[in-house]
Enzyme design. Structure first.
Site, PDB file in Angstrom:
ATOM      1  CB  SER A   1      -0.998  -0.038   1.156  1.00  0.00           C
ATOM      2  OG  SER A   1      -0.322  -0.259   2.347  1.00  0.00           O
TER       3      SER A   1
ATOM      4  CG  ASP B   1      -3.760  -2.836  -2.548  1.00  0.00           C
ATOM      5  OD1 ASP B   1      -4.428  -2.967  -3.588  1.00  0.00           O
ATOM      6  OD2 ASP B   1      -4.092  -3.321  -1.448  1.00  0.00           O
ATOM      7  CG  HIS B   2      -6.799   0.089  -1.582  1.00  0.00           C
ATOM      8  ND1 HIS B   2      -8.086   0.316  -2.017  1.00  0.00           N
ATOM      9  CD2 HIS B   2      -6.742  -1.216  -1.212  1.00  0.00           C
ATOM     10  CE1 HIS B   2      -8.773  -0.805  -1.908  1.00  0.00           C
ATOM     11  NE2 HIS B   2      -7.987  -1.759  -1.433  1.00  0.00           N
TER      12      HIS B   2
ATOM     13  CD  GLU C   1     -12.443  -0.418  -4.290  1.00  0.00           C
ATOM     14  OE1 GLU C   1     -11.375  -1.040  -4.113  1.00  0.00           O
ATOM     15  OE2 GLU C   1     -13.079   0.093  -3.361  1.00  0.00           O
TER      16      GLU C   1
ATOM     17  CG  HIS D   1      -9.956  -3.433   2.940  1.00  0.00           C
ATOM     18  ND1 HIS D   1     -10.285  -2.222   2.390  1.00  0.00           N
ATOM     19  CD2 HIS D   1      -9.481  -4.190   1.919  1.00  0.00           C
ATOM     20  CE1 HIS D   1     -10.008  -2.237   1.091  1.00  0.00           C
ATOM     21  NE2 HIS D   1      -9.531  -3.423   0.779  1.00  0.00           N
TER      22      HIS D   1
ATOM     23  CG  HIS E   1     -10.030  -5.087  -2.949  1.00  0.00           C
ATOM     24  ND1 HIS E   1      -8.981  -4.289  -2.589  1.00  0.00           N
ATOM     25  CD2 HIS E   1     -10.074  -5.058  -4.306  1.00  0.00           C
ATOM     26  CE1 HIS E   1      -8.424  -3.780  -3.676  1.00  0.00           C
ATOM     27  NE2 HIS E   1      -9.078  -4.230  -4.739  1.00  0.00           N
TER      28      HIS E   1
ATOM     29  N   GLY F   1      -9.472 -10.333   1.433  1.00  0.00           N
ATOM     30  CA  GLY F   1      -9.286 -11.790   1.486  1.00  0.00           C
ATOM     31  C   GLY F   1      -9.266 -12.367   2.895  1.00  0.00           C
TER      32      GLY F   1
ATOM     33  CG  ASN G   1      -6.231  -7.360  -3.381  1.00  0.00           C
ATOM     34  OD1 ASN G   1      -5.800  -7.986  -4.339  1.00  0.00           O
ATOM     35  ND2 ASN G   1      -6.522  -6.071  -3.445  1.00  0.00           N
TER      36      ASN G   1
ATOM     37  CB  THR H   1      -5.937  -8.192   7.869  1.00  0.00           C
ATOM     38  OG1 THR H   1      -6.466  -6.977   7.336  1.00  0.00           O
ATOM     39  CG2 THR H   1      -6.059  -8.175   9.369  1.00  0.00           C
TER      40      THR H   1
HETATM   41  P1  13P Z   1      -7.623  -7.878   4.013  1.00  0.00           P
HETATM   42  O1  13P Z   1      -6.797  -6.972   4.857  1.00  0.00           O
HETATM   43  O2  13P Z   1      -8.999  -8.084   4.540  1.00  0.00           O
HETATM   44  O3  13P Z   1      -6.924  -9.155   3.721  1.00  0.00           O
HETATM   45  O4  13P Z   1      -7.855  -7.123   2.607  1.00  0.00           O
HETATM   46  C1  13P Z   1      -6.737  -6.868   1.804  1.00  0.00           C
HETATM   47  C2  13P Z   1      -7.076  -6.030   0.635  1.00  0.00           C
HETATM   48  O5  13P Z   1      -8.142  -6.106   0.070  1.00  0.00           O
HETATM   49  C3  13P Z   1      -6.018  -5.127   0.174  1.00  0.00           C
HETATM   50  O6  13P Z   1      -6.383  -4.410  -0.953  1.00  0.00           O
END
Ligand code: 13P
Length: 291
Positions: A50, A82-83, A135, A181, A215, A217, A237, A240
């Site tokens: 990220s 990412d994001h 997105e 997330h 997203h 996962g 993705n 966490t």
């Molecule tokens: P998690 O943190 O729930 O695994 O999501 C990750 C994610 O979607 C990153 O773009």
């Protein structure tokens, strides 16, 4: 062959009805563990950072480490930002050598989301080998700089999805389908499989045009993952779970060996624990042997 954009590997995954894991990392040790897992299972893989870790190390350093690890690897490995909500930083990372960029303008009104996403897609497509993810709708929870409350989260609208993909020219599309997330608060999160299926049919029913991204996962039950692949998800993705693995493993290791003072051993424990988590995901996604 190992330094690749995410686009081609995800076209193959969509056609082959499996998915590729995209793992968010914040450290060199985690990046090595993700590559270890890809080599061990012969899986294609996407390393993600990220914005904050990318800024902390500097994009050039991230890319240099990625190149060192991936260049000689006999499996395709992409490096994804990412994001990112900042168009200028998306361009900076593409210039530095990230091979996949996610511009996240999903909190903006629809037309502004299209405008920003198209600007990044146009820019990246002029560089060779850089693909772009956009997105639509919003995923609840917190991922680095992007925070969305549960009651603000919005599913992607299928008609808008077609317009979004056509007008922006994105290579990969992340429609919000109810995943979140962070850690799910319930064992049976409300995930809209039918929404992903519909979007997949409209966009990819006559041949793959744009691979779809799931997203959130972490914590998805294995049968959800299987169903999401069946209805078109080809990039998953995971963030966490890797953060928890790093922190819990470090804490447990130090707790048991408070007098040791050998950081290399902590790194080895984290690398091994992370490798195992990533392999478990790769098995759920059915990517082993697909490289
Ligand atoms: P998690 O943190 O729930 O695994 O999501 C990750 C994610 O979607 C990153 O773009």
């Amino acid at each position: 062959m190992s330094i690749v954009s995410a686009r081609d590997m995800l076209f193959e995954a969509t056609e082959g009805k499996y998915a590729v894991g995209a793992f968010n990392i914040t450290s060199l040790v985690q990046m090595e563990a993700v590559v270890d897992a890809a080599l061990e299972t012969k899986s294609p893989v996407i390393i993600q950072t990220s914005v904050k870790p990318s800024q902390f190390y500097k994009p050039g350093v991230m890319v240099a480490i990625y190149h060192t690890l991936a260049e000689t690897a006999p499996v395709p490995i992409a490096l994804h930002l990412d994001h990112c909500t900042d168009v200028a930083y998306c361009k900076t990372c593409a210039d530095a050598g990230y091979t996949n960029i996610m511009i996240d303008a999903s909190k903006q009104p629809f037309d502004e989301n299209i405008r920003q996403t198209k600007e990044v897609a146009d820019y990246c497509h002029k560089l060779s080998g850089v693909s772009v993810e956009g997105e639509l709708g919003t995923v609840s929870g917190v991922e680095d700089q992007v925070k969305v409350a549960e009651d603000e989260a919005q599913l992607a609208n299928p008609e808008q999805a077609v317009k979004f993909v056509e007008r922006t020219g994105v290579d990969l599309f992340a429609p919000a389908i109810g995943t979140a997330h962070g850690v799910y608060k319930t064992k049976e999160p409300k995930v809209h499989f039918d929404r992903l299926e519909k979007i997949h049919q409209i966009l990819n029913g006559d041949g793959v045009r744009v691979p779809l991204v799931v997203h959130g996962g972490t914590g998805l039950p294995p049968d959800y993952v299987e169903r999401l692949i069946a209805v078109g998800g080809s990039k998953f993705n995971v963030s966490t779970e890797l953060k928890y693995t790093l922190i819990d493993t470090t804490f447990d290791y130090i707790g048991g060996k408070r007098e040791e003072y050998d950081p290399g051993k902590i790194d080895a424990a984290v690398r091994d624990a992370t490798r195992k988590v990533v392999i478990h995901w790769m098995e759920m996604l059915k990517s082993p042997g697909k490289a």
